[in-house]
Design a protein around this motif. Sequence first.
Motif, mmCIF file in Angstrom:
data_model
loop_
_atom_site.group_PDB
_atom_site.id
_atom_site.type_symbol
_atom_site.label_atom_id
_atom_site.label_comp_id
_atom_site.label_asym_id
_atom_site.label_seq_id
_atom_site.Cartn_x
_atom_site.Cartn_y
_atom_site.Cartn_z
ATOM 1 N N VAL A 51 0.862 -1.183 0.000
ATOM 2 C CA VAL A 51 0.000 0.000 0.000
ATOM 3 C C VAL A 51 0.891 1.222 0.000
ATOM 4 O O VAL A 51 1.853 1.307 0.766
ATOM 5 C CB VAL A 51 -0.926 0.014 1.240
ATOM 6 C CG1 VAL A 51 -1.766 1.266 1.272
ATOM 7 C CG2 VAL A 51 -1.797 -1.225 1.268
ATOM 8 N N VAL A 52 0.562 2.187 -0.858
ATOM 9 C CA VAL A 52 1.325 3.432 -0.945
ATOM 10 C C VAL A 52 0.350 4.597 -0.904
ATOM 11 O O VAL A 52 -0.688 4.571 -1.566
ATOM 12 C CB VAL A 52 2.162 3.492 -2.244
ATOM 13 C CG1 VAL A 52 2.837 4.832 -2.394
ATOM 14 C CG2 VAL A 52 3.186 2.378 -2.270
ATOM 15 N N TYR A 53 0.689 5.607 -0.105
ATOM 16 C CA TYR A 53 -0.114 6.822 -0.043
ATOM 17 C C TYR A 53 0.614 7.932 -0.788
ATOM 18 O O TYR A 53 1.826 8.080 -0.671
ATOM 19 C CB TYR A 53 -0.349 7.253 1.413
ATOM 20 C CG TYR A 53 -1.347 6.363 2.111
ATOM 21 C CD1 TYR A 53 -2.704 6.641 2.046
ATOM 22 C CD2 TYR A 53 -0.938 5.241 2.804
ATOM 23 C CE1 TYR A 53 -3.627 5.817 2.671
ATOM 24 C CE2 TYR A 53 -1.851 4.419 3.433
ATOM 25 C CZ TYR A 53 -3.194 4.718 3.362
ATOM 26 O OH TYR A 53 -4.108 3.912 3.964
ATOM 27 N N ALA A 54 -0.154 8.714 -1.547
ATOM 28 C CA ALA A 54 0.417 9.803 -2.325
ATOM 29 C C ALA A 54 -0.418 11.061 -2.111
ATOM 30 O O ALA A 54 -1.641 10.995 -1.929
ATOM 31 C CB ALA A 54 0.447 9.452 -3.804
ATOM 32 N N TYR A 55 0.244 12.190 -2.139
ATOM 33 C CA TYR A 55 -0.428 13.480 -2.039
ATOM 34 C C TYR A 55 -1.246 13.698 -3.296
ATOM 35 O O TYR A 55 -0.775 13.450 -4.406
ATOM 36 C CB TYR A 55 0.619 14.585 -1.878
ATOM 37 C CG TYR A 55 0.058 15.981 -1.854
ATOM 38 C CD1 TYR A 55 -0.640 16.446 -0.758
ATOM 39 C CD2 TYR A 55 0.234 16.825 -2.932
ATOM 40 C CE1 TYR A 55 -1.154 17.723 -0.727
ATOM 41 C CE2 TYR A 55 -0.270 18.114 -2.919
ATOM 42 C CZ TYR A 55 -0.963 18.557 -1.822
ATOM 43 O OH TYR A 55 -1.468 19.813 -1.802
ATOM 44 N N ARG A 56 -2.457 14.136 -3.146
ATOM 45 C CA ARG A 56 -3.314 14.413 -4.299
ATOM 46 C C ARG A 56 -3.309 15.909 -4.540
ATOM 47 O O ARG A 56 -3.885 16.671 -3.779
ATOM 48 C CB ARG A 56 -4.730 13.922 -4.036
ATOM 49 C CG ARG A 56 -5.615 14.156 -5.220
ATOM 50 C CD ARG A 56 -6.950 13.523 -5.029
ATOM 51 N NE ARG A 56 -7.724 13.761 -6.242
ATOM 52 C CZ ARG A 56 -9.024 13.789 -6.277
ATOM 53 N NH1 ARG A 56 -9.707 13.585 -5.179
ATOM 54 N NH2 ARG A 56 -9.656 14.014 -7.399
ATOM 55 N N PHE A 57 -2.646 16.312 -5.614
ATOM 56 C CA PHE A 57 -2.540 17.727 -5.924
ATOM 57 C C PHE A 57 -3.878 18.264 -6.390
ATOM 58 O O PHE A 57 -4.503 17.711 -7.266
ATOM 59 C CB PHE A 57 -1.493 17.976 -7.006
ATOM 60 C CG PHE A 57 -1.396 19.415 -7.408
ATOM 61 C CD1 PHE A 57 -0.753 20.309 -6.584
ATOM 62 C CD2 PHE A 57 -1.958 19.863 -8.581
ATOM 63 C CE1 PHE A 57 -0.673 21.640 -6.931
ATOM 64 C CE2 PHE A 57 -1.887 21.192 -8.932
ATOM 65 C CZ PHE A 57 -1.237 22.079 -8.112
ATOM 66 N N ARG A 58 -4.295 19.349 -5.766
ATOM 67 C CA ARG A 58 -5.491 20.075 -6.183
ATOM 68 C C ARG A 58 -5.172 21.549 -6.131
ATOM 69 O O ARG A 58 -4.438 22.005 -5.263
ATOM 70 C CB ARG A 58 -6.673 19.789 -5.256
ATOM 71 C CG ARG A 58 -7.117 18.342 -5.300
ATOM 72 C CD ARG A 58 -8.257 18.107 -4.388
ATOM 73 N NE ARG A 58 -9.443 18.722 -4.954
ATOM 74 C CZ ARG A 58 -10.645 18.637 -4.416
ATOM 75 N NH1 ARG A 58 -10.817 17.990 -3.311
ATOM 76 N NH2 ARG A 58 -11.678 19.215 -4.967
ATOM 77 N N GLU A 59 -5.717 22.273 -7.042
ATOM 78 C CA GLU A 59 -5.491 23.714 -7.044
ATOM 79 C C GLU A 59 -6.492 24.369 -6.101
ATOM 80 O O GLU A 59 -7.683 24.137 -6.187
ATOM 81 C CB GLU A 59 -5.665 24.282 -8.447
ATOM 82 C CG GLU A 59 -4.604 23.799 -9.408
ATOM 83 C CD GLU A 59 -4.768 24.417 -10.775
ATOM 84 O OE1 GLU A 59 -5.398 25.484 -10.872
ATOM 85 O OE2 GLU A 59 -4.280 23.815 -11.720
ATOM 86 N N TYR A 60 -5.964 25.161 -5.197
ATOM 87 C CA TYR A 60 -6.803 25.887 -4.267
ATOM 88 C C TYR A 60 -6.516 27.376 -4.426
ATOM 89 O O TYR A 60 -5.388 27.766 -4.641
ATOM 90 C CB TYR A 60 -6.499 25.494 -2.813
ATOM 91 C CG TYR A 60 -6.710 24.033 -2.543
ATOM 92 C CD1 TYR A 60 -7.989 23.538 -2.349
ATOM 93 C CD2 TYR A 60 -5.640 23.155 -2.486
ATOM 94 C CE1 TYR A 60 -8.185 22.189 -2.095
ATOM 95 C CE2 TYR A 60 -5.831 21.811 -2.237
ATOM 96 C CZ TYR A 60 -7.109 21.340 -2.043
ATOM 97 O OH TYR A 60 -7.306 20.026 -1.798
ATOM 98 N N THR A 61 -7.531 28.160 -4.298
ATOM 99 C CA THR A 61 -7.329 29.605 -4.271
ATOM 100 C C THR A 61 -7.912 30.120 -2.969
ATOM 101 O O THR A 61 -8.836 29.534 -2.404
ATOM 102 C CB THR A 61 -8.011 30.302 -5.466
ATOM 103 O OG1 THR A 61 -9.409 29.987 -5.454
ATOM 104 C CG2 THR A 61 -7.398 29.860 -6.783
ATOM 105 N N TYR A 62 -7.366 31.203 -2.490
ATOM 106 C CA TYR A 62 -7.812 31.753 -1.220
ATOM 107 C C TYR A 62 -8.360 33.149 -1.437
ATOM 108 O O TYR A 62 -7.791 33.958 -2.141
ATOM 109 C CB TYR A 62 -6.658 31.808 -0.227
ATOM 110 C CG TYR A 62 -7.051 32.426 1.092
ATOM 111 C CD1 TYR A 62 -7.843 31.724 1.987
ATOM 112 C CD2 TYR A 62 -6.669 33.708 1.418
ATOM 113 C CE1 TYR A 62 -8.229 32.275 3.186
ATOM 114 C CE2 TYR A 62 -7.051 34.281 2.618
ATOM 115 C CZ TYR A 62 -7.833 33.561 3.496
ATOM 116 O OH TYR A 62 -8.218 34.132 4.673
ATOM 117 N N SER A 63 -9.472 33.401 -0.831
ATOM 118 C CA SER A 63 -10.083 34.710 -0.833
ATOM 119 C C SER A 63 -10.202 35.134 0.630
ATOM 120 O O SER A 63 -10.142 34.298 1.524
ATOM 121 C CB SER A 63 -11.456 34.614 -1.510
ATOM 122 O OG SER A 63 -12.276 35.681 -1.162
#
Length: 72
Positions: A51-63
């Motif tokens: 089993v391997v865990y990986a970071y899931r890249f998602r684009e986030y913007t902050y307001s």
Amino acid sequence: MWLIHQGNLRPSELQRKIPDVTRRVLNVQLKELEDHELVTKKIYPVLPSRVVYAYRFREYTYSADRFHWPLG
């Protein structure tokens, strides 16, 4: 989360890097991160299972008033 962001890791590797965490707490935390779609869990069909865990890249913007999550 930071450790996974640096590269794909197996649960045993994470536990070695965080010696004070119990296996149960680590599994619960990884499950929560997976449920929130912050990490992905890949199970390889080999014996013994891998089993391997990986970071899931998602684009986030902050307001100033809230975070904006990507659609889709």
